[in-house]
Write a protein that holds these residues in place. Structure first.
Motif, PDB file in Angstrom:
ATOM      1  N   THR A 114     -58.831  19.296  15.932  1.00 34.02           N
ATOM      2  CA  THR A 114     -57.495  19.405  16.519  1.00 34.02           C
ATOM      3  C   THR A 114     -57.276  20.844  16.979  1.00 34.02           C
ATOM      4  N   PHE A 115     -56.950  21.004  18.247  1.00 36.75           N
ATOM      5  CA  PHE A 115     -56.638  22.327  18.778  1.00 36.75           C
ATOM      6  C   PHE A 115     -55.178  22.654  18.426  1.00 36.75           C
ATOM      7  N   LEU A 116     -55.000  23.518  17.443  1.00 38.54           N
ATOM      8  CA  LEU A 116     -53.655  23.912  17.036  1.00 38.54           C
ATOM      9  C   LEU A 116     -53.026  24.844  18.064  1.00 38.54           C
ATOM     10  N   PRO A 154     -50.224  33.912  14.157  1.00 37.95           N
ATOM     11  CA  PRO A 154     -48.791  33.997  13.847  1.00 37.95           C
ATOM     12  C   PRO A 154     -48.016  32.708  14.100  1.00 37.95           C
ATOM     13  N   ASP A 155     -48.629  31.744  14.804  1.00 40.33           N
ATOM     14  CA  ASP A 155     -47.969  30.458  15.048  1.00 40.33           C
ATOM     15  C   ASP A 155     -48.372  29.394  14.033  1.00 40.33           C
ATOM     16  N   PHE A 156     -49.101  29.786  12.984  1.00 44.58           N
ATOM     17  CA  PHE A 156     -49.688  28.818  12.057  1.00 44.58           C
ATOM     18  C   PHE A 156     -48.657  27.867  11.454  1.00 44.58           C
ATOM     19  N   ARG A 157     -47.532  28.386  11.004  1.00 44.12           N
ATOM     20  CA  ARG A 157     -46.520  27.531  10.362  1.00 44.12           C
ATOM     21  C   ARG A 157     -46.095  26.408  11.293  1.00 44.12           C
ATOM     22  N   TYR A 158     -45.721  26.770  12.507  1.00 41.83           N
ATOM     23  CA  TYR A 158     -45.254  25.763  13.462  1.00 41.83           C
ATOM     24  C   TYR A 158     -46.383  24.821  13.855  1.00 41.83           C
ATOM     25  N   GLN A 159     -47.593  25.348  13.978  1.00 43.16           N
ATOM     26  CA  GLN A 159     -48.732  24.513  14.343  1.00 43.16           C
ATOM     27  C   GLN A 159     -48.969  23.410  13.306  1.00 43.16           C
ATOM     28  N   MET A 160     -48.908  23.765  12.043  1.00 47.62           N
ATOM     29  CA  MET A 160     -49.146  22.777  10.989  1.00 47.62           C
ATOM     30  C   MET A 160     -48.006  21.771  10.910  1.00 47.62           C
ATOM     31  N   LEU A 161     -46.775  22.216  11.122  1.00 44.92           N
ATOM     32  CA  LEU A 161     -45.649  21.290  11.152  1.00 44.92           C
ATOM     33  C   LEU A 161     -45.750  20.344  12.342  1.00 44.92           C
ATOM     34  N   ASP A 185     -49.688  34.548   5.669  1.00 45.22           N
ATOM     35  CA  ASP A 185     -48.634  34.411   4.659  1.00 45.22           C
ATOM     36  C   ASP A 185     -48.178  32.962   4.522  1.00 45.22           C
ATOM     37  N   ASP A 186     -48.205  32.213   5.617  1.00 45.51           N
ATOM     38  CA  ASP A 186     -47.698  30.842   5.595  1.00 45.51           C
ATOM     39  C   ASP A 186     -48.668  29.839   4.987  1.00 45.51           C
ATOM     40  N   VAL A 187     -49.796  30.321   4.487  1.00 43.33           N
ATOM     41  CA  VAL A 187     -50.711  29.450   3.737  1.00 43.33           C
ATOM     42  C   VAL A 187     -50.177  29.212   2.324  1.00 43.33           C
ATOM     43  N   ARG A 188     -49.294  30.084   1.861  1.00 40.68           N
ATOM     44  CA  ARG A 188     -48.825  30.005   0.472  1.00 40.68           C
ATOM     45  C   ARG A 188     -48.242  28.647   0.077  1.00 40.68           C
ATOM     46  N   PRO A 189     -47.370  28.013   0.875  1.00 39.68           N
ATOM     47  CA  PRO A 189     -46.862  26.703   0.446  1.00 39.68           C
ATOM     48  C   PRO A 189     -47.945  25.641   0.355  1.00 39.68           C
ATOM     49  N   ILE A 190     -48.993  25.771   1.159  1.00 38.15           N
ATOM     50  CA  ILE A 190     -50.104  24.818   1.071  1.00 38.15           C
ATOM     51  C   ILE A 190     -50.832  25.004  -0.256  1.00 38.15           C
ATOM     52  N   ILE A 191     -51.016  26.256  -0.648  1.00 38.96           N
ATOM     53  CA  ILE A 191     -51.656  26.540  -1.935  1.00 38.96           C
ATOM     54  C   ILE A 191     -50.818  25.979  -3.086  1.00 38.96           C
ATOM     55  N   TYR A 192     -49.527  26.240  -3.052  1.00 40.62           N
ATOM     56  CA  TYR A 192     -48.644  25.776  -4.129  1.00 40.62           C
ATOM     57  C   TYR A 192     -48.572  24.249  -4.189  1.00 40.62           C
ATOM     58  N   ASN A 193     -48.417  23.624  -3.031  1.00 43.34           N
ATOM     59  CA  ASN A 193     -48.253  22.165  -2.998  1.00 43.34           C
ATOM     60  C   ASN A 193     -49.511  21.424  -3.415  1.00 43.34           C
ATOM     61  N   ASN A 194     -50.674  21.989  -3.082  1.00 39.58           N
ATOM     62  CA  ASN A 194     -51.931  21.314  -3.400  1.00 39.58           C
ATOM     63  C   ASN A 194     -52.532  21.780  -4.722  1.00 39.58           C
TER      64      ASN A 194
END
Length: 253
Positions: free
Chosen positions: A4-6, A53-60, A84-93
Protein backbone atom coordinates in the motif's frame (compact mmCIF):
# COMPACT_ATOMS: atom_id res chain seq x y z
CA UNK A 1 2.45 -9.75 -0.63
CA UNK A 2 0.31 -6.61 -0.46
CA UNK A 3 1.87 -3.18 -0.95
CA UNK A 4 0.00 0.00 0.00
CA UNK A 5 1.42 3.36 -1.03
CA UNK A 6 0.78 5.54 2.01
CA UNK A 7 2.37 8.55 0.33
CA UNK A 8 4.05 9.25 -3.00
CA UNK A 9 5.11 12.89 -2.75
CA UNK A 10 8.43 14.62 -2.29
CA UNK A 11 9.53 16.50 0.83
CA UNK A 12 6.92 19.28 0.60
CA UNK A 13 4.05 17.07 -0.53
CA UNK A 14 1.46 18.11 -3.11
CA UNK A 15 -0.15 20.61 -2.90
CA UNK A 16 2.58 22.81 -1.49
CA UNK A 17 1.36 25.38 1.01
CA UNK A 18 0.54 28.60 -0.82
CA UNK A 19 1.46 27.31 -4.28
CA UNK A 20 -0.59 28.34 -7.30
CA UNK A 21 1.11 25.83 -9.58
CA UNK A 22 -1.50 24.04 -11.76
CA UNK A 23 -0.62 20.62 -10.33
CA UNK A 24 -1.06 21.94 -6.79
CA UNK A 25 -4.50 23.24 -7.80
CA UNK A 26 -5.52 19.97 -9.48
CA UNK A 27 -8.79 18.37 -8.36
CA UNK A 28 -7.61 14.91 -9.35
CA UNK A 29 -6.95 12.97 -6.11
CA UNK A 30 -4.01 11.24 -7.83
CA UNK A 31 -2.25 14.61 -7.97
CA UNK A 32 -2.47 15.05 -4.19
CA UNK A 33 0.54 13.41 -2.58
CA UNK A 34 1.58 12.98 1.04
CA UNK A 35 5.22 12.33 1.91
CA UNK A 36 6.55 9.01 0.59
CA UNK A 37 6.06 5.80 2.55
CA UNK A 38 4.78 2.28 1.94
CA UNK A 39 3.17 -0.47 3.99
CA UNK A 40 4.04 -4.11 3.23
CA UNK A 41 1.69 -6.88 4.39
CA UNK A 42 2.41 -10.60 4.13
CA UNK A 43 1.40 -13.59 6.24
CA UNK A 44 -0.28 -11.28 8.77
CA UNK A 45 2.97 -9.33 9.29
CA UNK A 46 3.16 -5.60 8.60
CA UNK A 47 6.28 -3.67 7.66
CA UNK A 48 6.60 0.07 7.18
CA UNK A 49 9.26 1.70 5.04
CA UNK A 50 9.85 5.26 6.24
CA UNK A 51 7.72 7.15 8.73
CA UNK A 52 7.24 10.69 7.49
CA UNK A 53 5.36 13.63 9.02
CA UNK A 54 2.07 12.47 7.44
CA UNK A 55 2.24 9.03 9.10
CA UNK A 56 -0.67 9.56 11.52
CA UNK A 57 -3.09 10.61 8.80
CA UNK A 58 -1.80 7.95 6.42
CA UNK A 59 -2.53 5.15 8.88
CA UNK A 60 -5.96 6.56 9.70
CA UNK A 61 -6.74 6.91 6.02
CA UNK A 62 -6.04 3.23 5.28
CA UNK A 63 -7.59 2.16 8.61
CA UNK A 64 -4.48 0.30 9.71
CA UNK A 65 -3.26 -0.05 13.30
CA UNK A 66 -0.57 -2.73 13.43
CA UNK A 67 3.16 -2.75 12.69
CA UNK A 68 5.77 -5.47 13.16
CA UNK A 69 8.85 -3.56 11.96
CA UNK A 70 9.95 -0.22 10.53
CA UNK A 71 12.69 0.21 7.93
CA UNK A 72 14.21 3.67 7.53
CA UNK A 73 15.94 4.67 4.30
CA UNK A 74 17.62 7.79 5.75
CA UNK A 75 17.26 10.48 8.37
CA UNK A 76 15.68 13.35 6.44
CA UNK A 77 12.54 14.79 8.01
CA UNK A 78 10.16 13.78 5.22
CA UNK A 79 11.11 10.14 5.92
CA UNK A 80 11.24 10.20 9.72
CA UNK A 81 9.15 13.10 11.03
CA UNK A 82 6.17 10.95 12.05
CA UNK A 83 8.02 8.57 14.33
CA UNK A 84 6.35 10.02 17.42
CA UNK A 85 2.99 8.80 16.12
CA UNK A 86 4.10 5.17 16.33
CA UNK A 87 3.55 5.33 20.10
CA UNK A 88 -0.21 4.53 20.10
CA UNK A 89 0.48 1.52 17.89
CA UNK A 90 3.04 0.29 20.40
CA UNK A 91 0.67 0.82 23.33
CA UNK A 92 -2.38 -0.70 21.63
CA UNK A 93 -0.55 -3.79 20.41
CA UNK A 94 1.50 -4.17 23.62
CA UNK A 95 4.55 -4.96 21.55
CA UNK A 96 8.01 -3.49 21.07
CA UNK A 97 8.53 -2.41 17.44
CA UNK A 98 12.01 -2.90 15.93
CA UNK A 99 13.36 -0.14 13.71
CA UNK A 100 16.09 -0.90 11.16
CA UNK A 101 18.52 1.57 9.61
CA UNK A 102 22.09 2.74 9.33
CA UNK A 103 23.86 3.56 12.60
CA UNK A 104 24.16 7.22 11.59
CA UNK A 105 20.43 7.40 10.99
CA UNK A 106 19.45 5.65 14.20
CA UNK A 107 21.74 7.88 16.26
CA UNK A 108 20.09 10.92 14.70
CA UNK A 109 16.63 9.57 15.55
CA UNK A 110 17.61 8.81 19.14
CA UNK A 111 18.67 12.43 19.61
CA UNK A 112 15.59 13.93 17.96
CA UNK A 113 13.10 11.52 19.55
CA UNK A 114 14.95 10.82 22.78
CA UNK A 115 11.71 10.29 24.73
CA UNK A 116 10.68 7.41 22.46
CA UNK A 117 13.90 5.42 22.79
CA UNK A 118 13.61 4.95 26.52
CA UNK A 119 15.93 2.77 28.60
CA UNK A 120 13.66 2.76 31.62
CA UNK A 121 12.84 -0.71 32.89
CA UNK A 122 9.26 0.41 33.43
CA UNK A 123 8.82 1.02 29.70
CA UNK A 124 8.01 -2.54 28.64
CA UNK A 125 6.87 -1.63 25.16
CA UNK A 126 8.96 0.70 23.06
CA UNK A 127 11.04 0.96 19.89
CA UNK A 128 14.17 -1.19 19.62
CA UNK A 129 16.99 -0.21 17.26
CA UNK A 130 18.85 -2.49 14.85
CA UNK A 131 21.87 -1.20 12.96
CA UNK A 132 22.34 -2.40 9.38
CA UNK A 133 25.83 -1.08 8.63
CA UNK A 134 27.38 -4.53 8.56
CA UNK A 135 24.54 -6.44 6.85
CA UNK A 136 25.83 -6.30 3.28
CA UNK A 137 23.87 -9.33 2.09
CA UNK A 138 20.66 -9.84 4.07
CA UNK A 139 19.01 -10.06 7.47
CA UNK A 140 15.79 -11.66 8.74
CA UNK A 141 12.72 -9.95 10.19
CA UNK A 142 9.78 -12.12 11.29
CA UNK A 143 11.25 -14.96 9.17
CA UNK A 144 11.36 -12.73 6.08
CA UNK A 145 14.65 -12.27 4.26
CA UNK A 146 15.37 -8.57 3.76
CA UNK A 147 18.22 -7.28 1.60
CA UNK A 148 19.49 -3.77 2.45
CA UNK A 149 20.41 -1.89 -0.72
CA UNK A 150 23.19 0.69 -0.82
CA UNK A 151 22.01 3.85 -2.60
CA UNK A 152 23.43 7.35 -3.11
CA UNK A 153 21.25 10.36 -2.34
CA UNK A 154 23.58 13.03 -3.68
CA UNK A 155 26.68 12.58 -1.48
CA UNK A 156 24.68 10.89 1.30
CA UNK A 157 24.72 7.06 1.55
CA UNK A 158 21.19 5.77 2.20
CA UNK A 159 19.30 2.46 1.99
CA UNK A 160 16.71 0.84 -0.19
CA UNK A 161 15.17 -2.53 0.68
CA UNK A 162 14.38 -5.74 -1.18
CA UNK A 163 11.93 -8.33 0.18
CA UNK A 164 11.51 -11.36 -2.05
CA UNK A 165 10.94 -10.06 -5.60
CA UNK A 166 9.89 -6.58 -4.49
CA UNK A 167 12.27 -3.64 -4.01
CA UNK A 168 11.75 -0.09 -2.77
CA UNK A 169 14.19 2.70 -3.61
CA UNK A 170 13.56 6.36 -2.87
CA UNK A 171 15.66 9.53 -2.96
CA UNK A 172 18.23 7.93 -5.25
CA UNK A 173 20.53 9.96 -7.46
CA UNK A 174 22.73 6.99 -8.36
CA UNK A 175 22.79 3.25 -7.70
CA UNK A 176 26.10 1.35 -7.33
CA UNK A 177 26.85 -1.58 -9.64
CA UNK A 178 26.78 -4.01 -6.70
CA UNK A 179 23.26 -2.87 -5.82
CA UNK A 180 22.15 -3.15 -9.45
CA UNK A 181 23.14 -6.81 -9.32
CA UNK A 182 21.06 -7.26 -6.15
CA UNK A 183 18.04 -5.90 -8.02
CA UNK A 184 17.98 -8.45 -10.81
CA UNK A 185 14.92 -10.70 -11.13
CA UNK A 186 12.41 -8.29 -9.63
CA UNK A 187 8.68 -8.56 -10.17
CA UNK A 188 8.07 -5.06 -8.77
CA UNK A 189 10.44 -2.12 -8.42
CA UNK A 190 9.43 1.14 -6.74
CA UNK A 191 11.76 3.95 -7.78
CA UNK A 192 11.89 7.68 -7.14
CA UNK A 193 11.49 10.35 -9.81
CA UNK A 194 11.41 14.02 -8.88
CA UNK A 195 10.63 15.73 -12.19
CA UNK A 196 11.53 15.76 -15.89
CA UNK A 197 13.92 18.71 -15.87
CA UNK A 198 16.16 20.29 -14.73
CA UNK A 199 18.63 17.76 -13.38
CA UNK A 200 18.76 17.54 -9.58
CA UNK A 201 21.90 16.71 -7.55
CA UNK A 202 20.11 14.37 -5.14
CA UNK A 203 17.16 12.82 -7.01
CA UNK A 204 16.52 11.01 -10.29
CA UNK A 205 14.84 12.92 -13.08
CA UNK A 206 12.54 10.96 -15.38
CA UNK A 207 15.22 10.19 -17.97
CA UNK A 208 17.61 8.99 -15.28
CA UNK A 209 14.94 6.81 -13.70
CA UNK A 210 13.99 5.27 -17.05
CA UNK A 211 17.63 4.51 -17.84
CA UNK A 212 17.97 2.79 -14.47
CA UNK A 213 14.80 0.77 -15.08
CA UNK A 214 16.19 -0.42 -18.43
CA UNK A 215 19.32 -1.68 -16.67
CA UNK A 216 17.48 -3.46 -13.84
CA UNK A 217 14.67 -4.85 -16.07
CA UNK A 218 11.93 -5.46 -13.48
CA UNK A 219 8.60 -6.81 -14.70
CA UNK A 220 6.85 -3.66 -13.46
CA UNK A 221 8.01 -0.35 -12.01
CA UNK A 222 6.06 2.20 -9.97
CA UNK A 223 7.39 5.75 -9.68
CA UNK A 224 7.21 7.61 -6.37
CA UNK A 225 8.64 10.59 -4.43
CA UNK A 226 7.15 12.89 -7.05
CA UNK A 227 7.14 16.70 -7.04
CA UNK A 228 4.51 19.02 -8.51
CA UNK A 229 7.02 19.87 -11.26
CA UNK A 230 6.65 16.37 -12.71
CA UNK A 231 3.24 17.29 -14.12
CA UNK A 232 -0.30 15.94 -14.00
CA UNK A 233 -0.65 12.25 -13.17
CA UNK A 234 -2.91 11.38 -16.10
CA UNK A 235 -0.81 13.25 -18.67
CA UNK A 236 2.54 11.82 -17.61
CA UNK A 237 1.21 8.27 -17.41
CA UNK A 238 0.39 8.38 -21.13
CA UNK A 239 4.02 9.21 -21.92
CA UNK A 240 5.59 6.35 -19.95
CA UNK A 241 6.88 3.05 -21.40
CA UNK A 242 4.92 -0.15 -21.04
CA UNK A 243 5.02 -1.59 -17.50
CA UNK A 244 6.11 1.73 -15.92
CA UNK A 245 3.42 3.38 -13.81
CA UNK A 246 3.08 6.46 -11.65
CA UNK A 247 2.18 5.42 -8.12
CA UNK A 248 -0.39 7.45 -6.21
CA UNK A 249 -1.49 7.70 -2.60
CA UNK A 250 -3.68 4.76 -1.63
CA UNK A 251 -2.57 2.56 -4.54
CA UNK A 252 -2.52 -1.12 -3.61
CA UNK A 253 -0.51 -3.71 -5.56
Amino acid sequence: MKITFLGTGTSQGIPIIGSKHPVCLSRNPKDKRLRSSILIEKNKKNFLIDCGPDFRYQMLRVNHEKLDAIFITHEHYDHTGGLDDVRPIIYNNKKTIPIYGLRRVLESLKKRFFYIFSNKKSDIYKISVHELDFYENFFFVEYFKVIPLSIWHGSLPILGFRIENFAYITDASSIPIKTIKQLKGLDILVLNVLRKIPKHPSHFTLSEALNTIQIICPKKTYLTHISHMFGFHEEIQKELPKNVYIAYDGLII
